[in-house]
Design an enzyme around this catalytic site. Structure first.
Site, short mmCIF file in Angstrom:
data_model
loop_
_atom_site.label_atom_id
_atom_site.label_comp_id
_atom_site.label_asym_id
_atom_site.label_seq_id
_atom_site.Cartn_x
_atom_site.Cartn_y
_atom_site.Cartn_z
N GLU A 279 0.81 -1.21 0.00
CA GLU A 279 0.00 0.00 0.00
C GLU A 279 0.85 1.26 0.00
O GLU A 279 0.50 2.26 -0.63
CB GLU A 279 -1.00 0.00 1.15
CG GLU A 279 -0.41 -0.11 2.54
CD GLU A 279 -0.23 -1.53 3.05
OE1 GLU A 279 0.40 -2.35 2.34
OE2 GLU A 279 -0.68 -1.81 4.16
N CYS B 276 2.07 2.20 7.30
CA CYS B 276 1.16 2.41 6.17
C CYS B 276 -0.10 3.15 6.59
O CYS B 276 -0.59 4.01 5.86
CB CYS B 276 0.84 1.07 5.52
SG CYS B 276 2.29 0.32 4.75
#
Length: 153
Positions: A60, A91
Site C-alpha cells: 500500500e 502504512c
C-alpha cells in the site's frame, strides 16, 4: 445500486489479489494493493521489501507513492486504497498523512495490523478521518498468506 458498489469493491480487491500473487511468486509476503481515483485504478503495487531491502516497500505504501506521482499531489483525499491485508502502523500513518478517503482491506493482521487487530490507529484524534471497511475477499487473502508461510516451513 448497492450490488454495483459491492461488485466494484470486489473487482478492485481482485486486482489487489493479483498484485499479491506477484509478490508470492517473488518469495515476498503476498500482499497487494491498488489505489482507485475517480472509479479507476491509478496505481498498483505488491510487497517488495526483500527484493529492495527497504523497510517501506509495503504494497500500500508503494501504491500510494505511485498514485501521488500520477495525480501530481501528495494529497490523496479523493483516493481509495484496496489492500489484501490490514495495514501496519507505517502504512496507516501514511494513509492519514496523505488524507486517503477510504481504506478497504481483505484480512486482519494479528501481528502488526492497526485498523482493528492490535489497536485502531484510525480512531485516534488525527485531523483526518478515513472510512474503513474490512473482510473484502478475506478468505482469498488469507489463503494466499497461509500458502506462502506454509511454503516457507
Amino acid at each position: 445500486m448497492k450490488y454495483q458498489e459491492n461488485q466494484k469493491k470486489i473487482n478492485y480487491m481482485k486486482a489487489a489479489l493479483r498484485e499479491a500473487q506477484k509478490a508470492f511468486l517473488k518469495d515476498e509476503v503476498p500482499v497487494g494493493a491498488v489505489v482507485v481515483y475517480q472509479d479507476k485504478i491509478i496505481a498498483r503495487a505488491h510487497n517488495t521489501r526483500e527484493h529492495q531491502q527497504a523497510f517501506h516497500a509495503h504494497a500500500e505504501f508503494l501504491a500510494m507513492m505511485k498514485a501521488a506521482k500520477k495525480i501530481g499531489s501528495w494529497r490523496l483525499e479523493d483516493c481509495d486504497v484496496y489492500v489484501t491485508m490490514e495495514p501496519c502502523p507505517m502504512c496507516a500513518g501514511a494513509m492519514i498523512q496523505s488524507r486517503v478517503r477510504s481504506l478497504y482491506y481483505g484480512t486482519k493482521d494479528y501481528k502488526a495490523g492497526v485498523a482493528e487487530s492490535i489497536i485502531n490507529l484510525f480512531d485516534l484524534p488525527f485531523n483526518h478521518k478515513i472510512y474503513i471497511e474490512s473482510g473484502i475477499l478475506e478468505k482469498e487473502s488469507q489463503s494466499l498468506l497461509k500458502e506462502f508461510f506454509k511454503k516457507l516451513r
